[in-house]
Design a protein around this motif. Structure first.
Motif, PDB file in Angstrom:
ATOM      1  N   THR A  69       3.094  10.128  -0.341  1.00 30.48           N
ATOM      2  CA  THR A  69       2.660   8.863   0.248  1.00 30.48           C
ATOM      3  C   THR A  69       2.016   9.108   1.607  1.00 30.48           C
ATOM      4  O   THR A  69       0.949   8.567   1.917  1.00 30.48           O
ATOM      5  CB  THR A  69       3.857   7.893   0.388  1.00 30.48           C
ATOM      6  OG1 THR A  69       4.446   7.703  -0.894  1.00 30.48           O
ATOM      7  CG2 THR A  69       3.417   6.563   0.944  1.00 30.48           C
ATOM      8  N   GLN A  73      -1.912   8.403   2.537  1.00 32.51           N
ATOM      9  CA  GLN A  73      -2.227   7.489   3.636  1.00 32.51           C
ATOM     10  C   GLN A  73      -3.051   8.191   4.711  1.00 32.51           C
ATOM     11  O   GLN A  73      -3.962   7.600   5.291  1.00 32.51           O
ATOM     12  CB  GLN A  73      -0.950   6.900   4.222  1.00 32.51           C
ATOM     13  CG  GLN A  73      -0.344   5.854   3.330  1.00 32.51           C
ATOM     14  CD  GLN A  73       0.992   5.342   3.819  1.00 32.51           C
ATOM     15  OE1 GLN A  73       1.674   5.994   4.598  1.00 32.51           O
ATOM     16  NE2 GLN A  73       1.382   4.181   3.332  1.00 32.51           N
ATOM     17  N   ASP A  89      -3.718  -5.088   2.061  1.00 31.77           N
ATOM     18  CA  ASP A  89      -2.932  -4.270   2.981  1.00 31.77           C
ATOM     19  C   ASP A  89      -2.264  -3.101   2.266  1.00 31.77           C
ATOM     20  O   ASP A  89      -1.911  -2.105   2.879  1.00 31.77           O
ATOM     21  CB  ASP A  89      -1.895  -5.109   3.718  1.00 31.77           C
ATOM     22  CG  ASP A  89      -0.899  -5.749   2.776  1.00 31.77           C
ATOM     23  OD1 ASP A  89      -1.149  -5.768   1.560  1.00 31.77           O
ATOM     24  OD2 ASP A  89       0.139  -6.239   3.265  1.00 31.77           O
ATOM     25  N   THR A  90      -2.100  -3.222   0.935  1.00 29.03           N
ATOM     26  CA  THR A  90      -1.458  -2.162   0.161  1.00 29.03           C
ATOM     27  C   THR A  90      -2.173  -2.004  -1.171  1.00 29.03           C
ATOM     28  O   THR A  90      -2.538  -2.990  -1.805  1.00 29.03           O
ATOM     29  CB  THR A  90       0.020  -2.501  -0.116  1.00 29.03           C
ATOM     30  OG1 THR A  90       0.675  -2.738   1.128  1.00 29.03           O
ATOM     31  CG2 THR A  90       0.723  -1.362  -0.826  1.00 29.03           C
ATOM     32  N   GLN A  92      -1.696  -0.008  -4.883  1.00 31.61           N
ATOM     33  CA  GLN A  92      -0.826   0.784  -5.755  1.00 31.61           C
ATOM     34  C   GLN A  92      -1.696   1.874  -6.390  1.00 31.61           C
ATOM     35  O   GLN A  92      -2.679   1.568  -7.061  1.00 31.61           O
ATOM     36  CB  GLN A  92      -0.212  -0.089  -6.858  1.00 31.61           C
ATOM     37  CG  GLN A  92       0.579  -1.265  -6.343  1.00 31.61           C
ATOM     38  CD  GLN A  92       1.867  -0.830  -5.676  1.00 31.61           C
ATOM     39  OE1 GLN A  92       2.492   0.138  -6.062  1.00 31.61           O
ATOM     40  NE2 GLN A  92       2.262  -1.566  -4.651  1.00 31.61           N
ATOM     41  N   PRO A 152       2.871   3.241  -3.448  1.00 33.53           N
ATOM     42  CA  PRO A 152       2.304   2.132  -2.678  1.00 33.53           C
ATOM     43  C   PRO A 152       1.666   2.708  -1.399  1.00 33.53           C
ATOM     44  O   PRO A 152       2.343   3.313  -0.584  1.00 33.53           O
ATOM     45  CB  PRO A 152       3.526   1.270  -2.358  1.00 33.53           C
ATOM     46  CG  PRO A 152       4.679   2.221  -2.401  1.00 33.53           C
ATOM     47  CD  PRO A 152       4.314   3.314  -3.354  1.00 33.53           C
ATOM     48  N   ILE A 154      -0.200   2.001   2.029  1.00 31.19           N
ATOM     49  CA  ILE A 154      -0.449   0.964   3.035  1.00 31.19           C
ATOM     50  C   ILE A 154      -1.739   1.310   3.768  1.00 31.19           C
ATOM     51  O   ILE A 154      -1.880   2.408   4.307  1.00 31.19           O
ATOM     52  CB  ILE A 154       0.735   0.854   4.015  1.00 31.19           C
ATOM     53  CG1 ILE A 154       1.984   0.477   3.239  1.00 31.19           C
ATOM     54  CG2 ILE A 154       0.433  -0.156   5.101  1.00 31.19           C
ATOM     55  CD1 ILE A 154       3.253   0.566   4.044  1.00 31.19           C
ATOM     56  N   ASP A 156      -4.204   0.766   6.814  1.00 31.66           N
ATOM     57  CA  ASP A 156      -4.195   0.309   8.210  1.00 31.66           C
ATOM     58  C   ASP A 156      -5.615   0.268   8.730  1.00 31.66           C
ATOM     59  O   ASP A 156      -6.402   1.198   8.508  1.00 31.66           O
ATOM     60  CB  ASP A 156      -3.383   1.268   9.096  1.00 31.66           C
ATOM     61  CG  ASP A 156      -1.910   1.220   8.784  1.00 31.66           C
ATOM     62  OD1 ASP A 156      -1.415   0.135   8.420  1.00 31.66           O
ATOM     63  OD2 ASP A 156      -1.247   2.265   8.909  1.00 31.66           O
TER      64      ASP A 156
END
Length: 160
Positions: A69, A73, A89-90, A92, A152, A154, A156
């Motif tokens: 993850t 990210q 915002d997220t 999958q 998931p 996220i 930013d």
């Protein structure tokens, strides 16, 4: 010599019953072993080099998922997706780890995803999610197998 042979011969004939054991059928043994295997769970989960020192199966699994993850990210970072679609915002991301240690990333969009271009997001993900560290594939009974999981991610938007 004849007398010794006559004494030993009946012993040999009677002792043959100890050697005549019933050997289990090969298919029977195979079916028994296949019933013992838990097909819903792998013997060992995929692993990254930073998680190899962990011996506990559950801790190693947690390490792998958190590291993956984090890596995804970092690779996406403040990218075009977050700028083009600030309402997302997220995302999958379905990750597939193949037995030859190759990776495949597929975004999973909600049913109401008509408000944004899924093809464009998919192409951005595929362009960014490259050059991962070597991943040891999941194993089932010592044989590398394909595994899939959903991360998931996220998104930013970097402060400007």
């Amino acid at each position: 010599m004849k007398k010794t042979f006559l004494l030993l011969f009946p012993l040999l004939v009677v002792s043959c019953q100890y050697f005549d054991k019933q050997v289990p059928d090969e298919n029977e043994l195979l079916q028994q072993r296949l019933k013992e295997i838990n097909w819903k769970e792998v013997s060992s989960y995929p692993s990254l080099p930073e998680c190899d020192v962990i011996t506990d199966k559950n801790l190693k699994k947690e390490c792998f998922f958190s590291a993956m993850t984090r890596l995804v990210q970092e690779k996406l970072g403040a990218d075009t997706i977050a700028l083009l679609y600030p309402e997302i915002d997220t995302i999958q991301v379905m990750v597939t780890v193949y037995p030859d240690a190759t990776l495949k990333f597929e975004p999973k969009f909600p049913k109401d995803s008509v408000s944004y271009d899924t093809v464009k997001i998919d192409s951005i993900l595929k362009a960014r999610l490259i050059d991962f560290p070597k991943i040891e594939p999941a194993q089932k009974e010592g044989v590398p197998v394909t595994s899939q999981f959903i991360l998931p991610v996220i998104l930013d938007v970097a402060p400007q």
